[in-house]
Enzyme design. Sequence first.
Site, short mmCIF file in Angstrom:
data_model
loop_
_atom_site.label_atom_id
_atom_site.label_comp_id
_atom_site.label_asym_id
_atom_site.label_seq_id
_atom_site.Cartn_x
_atom_site.Cartn_y
_atom_site.Cartn_z
N HIS A 45 0.88 -1.19 0.00
CA HIS A 45 0.00 0.00 0.00
C HIS A 45 0.91 1.23 0.00
O HIS A 45 1.73 1.39 -0.91
CB HIS A 45 -0.91 -0.11 1.23
CG HIS A 45 -2.10 0.80 1.26
ND1 HIS A 45 -2.48 1.59 0.20
CD2 HIS A 45 -3.02 1.04 2.24
CE1 HIS A 45 -3.57 2.27 0.53
NE2 HIS A 45 -3.92 1.96 1.76
N HIS A 60 -2.28 -2.40 -9.75
CA HIS A 60 -3.33 -1.81 -8.93
C HIS A 60 -4.57 -2.69 -8.98
O HIS A 60 -4.86 -3.29 -10.01
CB HIS A 60 -3.69 -0.41 -9.44
CG HIS A 60 -4.33 0.43 -8.38
ND1 HIS A 60 -5.67 0.37 -8.11
CD2 HIS A 60 -3.80 1.31 -7.50
CE1 HIS A 60 -5.94 1.19 -7.12
NE2 HIS A 60 -4.83 1.77 -6.72
N ASP A 120 2.79 5.36 -6.64
CA ASP A 120 4.00 5.23 -5.83
C ASP A 120 5.27 5.06 -6.63
O ASP A 120 6.36 4.99 -6.06
CB ASP A 120 3.86 4.02 -4.88
CG ASP A 120 2.82 4.27 -3.81
OD1 ASP A 120 2.83 5.36 -3.25
OD2 ASP A 120 1.99 3.38 -3.55
N1 CMC Z 1 4.88 -7.03 -9.74
C1 CMC Z 1 4.79 -8.25 -10.31
N2 CMC Z 1 3.66 -8.93 -10.48
C2 CMC Z 1 2.54 -8.35 -10.02
C3 CMC Z 1 2.53 -7.10 -9.40
C4 CMC Z 1 3.75 -6.43 -9.26
N3 CMC Z 1 3.81 -5.23 -8.70
N4 CMC Z 1 1.27 -6.78 -9.03
C5 CMC Z 1 0.50 -7.80 -9.42
N5 CMC Z 1 1.27 -8.76 -10.03
C6 CMC Z 1 0.81 -9.99 -10.65
C7 CMC Z 1 0.54 -11.06 -9.61
O1 CMC Z 1 1.66 -11.87 -9.39
C8 CMC Z 1 -0.60 -11.80 -10.27
O2 CMC Z 1 -0.05 -12.61 -11.28
P1 CMC Z 1 -0.68 -14.08 -11.57
O3 CMC Z 1 -2.05 -13.82 -12.09
O4 CMC Z 1 0.24 -14.71 -12.52
O5 CMC Z 1 -0.71 -14.77 -10.23
C9 CMC Z 1 -1.40 -10.72 -10.98
O6 CMC Z 1 -0.45 -9.69 -11.27
C10 CMC Z 1 -2.51 -10.13 -10.13
O7 CMC Z 1 -1.93 -9.70 -8.89
P2 CMC Z 1 -2.68 -9.64 -7.51
O8 CMC Z 1 -1.68 -9.66 -6.42
O9 CMC Z 1 -3.77 -10.70 -7.49
O10 CMC Z 1 -3.38 -8.21 -7.61
P3 CMC Z 1 -4.05 -7.43 -6.43
O11 CMC Z 1 -5.13 -6.64 -7.03
O12 CMC Z 1 -4.40 -8.35 -5.32
O13 CMC Z 1 -2.87 -6.50 -5.89
C11 CMC Z 1 -1.40 -4.69 -5.63
C12 CMC Z 1 -2.77 -5.15 -6.17
C13 CMC Z 1 -1.31 -3.18 -5.74
C14 CMC Z 1 -1.29 -5.09 -4.15
C15 CMC Z 1 -0.28 -5.36 -6.44
O14 CMC Z 1 -0.36 -4.95 -7.78
C16 CMC Z 1 1.11 -5.10 -5.88
O15 CMC Z 1 1.56 -5.84 -5.00
N6 CMC Z 1 1.81 -4.02 -6.38
C17 CMC Z 1 3.11 -3.65 -5.83
C18 CMC Z 1 2.90 -2.80 -4.59
C19 CMC Z 1 2.39 -1.41 -4.94
O16 CMC Z 1 2.91 -0.76 -5.83
N7 CMC Z 1 1.39 -0.95 -4.19
C20 CMC Z 1 0.83 0.41 -4.34
C21 CMC Z 1 -0.53 0.38 -4.91
S1 CMC Z 1 -1.12 2.01 -5.46
C22 CMC Z 1 -1.15 3.04 -4.07
C23 CMC Z 1 -1.86 2.48 -2.89
O17 CMC Z 1 -3.07 2.26 -2.93
O18 CMC Z 1 -1.21 2.28 -1.89
#
Ligand code: CMC
Length: 431
Positions: free
Chosen positions: A267, A306, A362
Amino acid sequence: MADTLTITDNRTGRRYEVPVAAGAIRALDLRQIRTAPDDPGLVSYDPGFQNTAACRSRITYVDGARGELLYRGYPIEQLAEHSTFLETAYLLLAGELPGADTLRAWTREIVHHEMLHVKVKTLMGGFHDDAHPMGIFLSTMGALATFYPDARDVFDEGSRRLQILRIVAKAPTIAACAYRHLRGLPYVDPDNTLSYTGNFLNMLFRMTEVKYQPHAVLERALDVLFILHADHEQNCSTSTMRAIGSAHADPYTALAGAAGALSGPLHGGANEAALRMLAEIGSPARVPAFLRRVKTGDVRLAGFGHRIYTVCDPRAAIIKRMADLVFAVTGTDPLLEVALELERLAGEDDYFVSRHLYPNVDFYSGLIYQAMGFPPEMFPVLFAVPRTVGWLAQWEEMLLDPEQRIARPRQVYTGAARRDYVPRDKRKQEA
Ligand code: CMC
């Protein structure tokens, strides 16, 4: 055609008709779907609340497919261009843009509440020298509840308004003290003649000068960054604020919890993680090898992806443009080249494109913060300061919503069935 959904339960052959309103069915309408009289009824299973609306809200709208973000209907691009943080804060909290007199009065009230009780500063001085500033920020916010016990009266409009003023006003003061603590510098009192962000820069960076004069470009850049971070509908920390607030806890306590959620690297901690990741990569030539590690699942790309946006986060696009203005003053950060190469190569790679992984708010913000002189540990705090406004707007909306109840999700139990306690000497011996 009626706005209803017909559900056939193939376990029993029964049909149910449930109303659909504003694109939603009520989860409680599923409870009537039972296989036997003692069946507690159907629930929807939704870890991470990926497809569950927990409230009706009039504050912020995100269209993830179109990359659109609106505060009270106003596009984020227009607010970033024309508004100030305090004006946007008023908009989010009150629902409408203020007139000139109202804005002057609101600004005056905020300025009036910026100072900290001397014992709050004493309390902050008790943290370890290397304490993470986000830990200091959220602990101090929580501790304010003990200084303002009137905050417990959450259904008193006057009390709510006072706590909102105190929190929005004191957030930068606490954040600046957390930074000065990290640096081993004395705390700086607010300067009432400066703007909200100008004064924040003063409390952060003033040394021996009699009057601190913030650089106009950096002051405006920080103000715009604050506008961009002010709210983002039902994200993890906002949902935490609402959940704690739904138990009618005071807003300082709820906000400490929300800030705790924000501190996580998935986050608001992602800006710190993104900067550390760019530093670890070190040069554009090493980006392809890093992306290979991401694709094998070894690491995540911090600042990418996201839950809601399937296109580029509109805030990231604004921040990227602003970076040029800031770098014109501070000089370019060599890590910008790494960031641009990472975005370029990820944008050409089906792995990232097919998963809708684009830069989020971010990704570039850390580069700006670093150029302005902040250490990475401060980045999540810089996210938290403006987000106090969104948390408070959502908290108050939740409290006044007659449909809201204490947050209490259901579970699908997968543990042991009822069994009898076994005395210790009768249990199987451990290997
Ligand atoms: N790097 C690599 N792979 C990723 C990433 C990433 N940053 N984010 C998602 N994926 C992949 C994940 O491995 C999955 O792949 P697969 O379908 O093969 O298993 C797919 O994309 C879907 O990911 P998810 O984890 O199910 O997606 P989510 O909606 O649960 O998570 C998130 C959203 C923001 C937590 C995630 O994208 C992430 O961890 N990003 C990195 C941390 C980040 O930048 N966070 C800030 C978000 S924006 C500001 C805020 O709100 O804080």
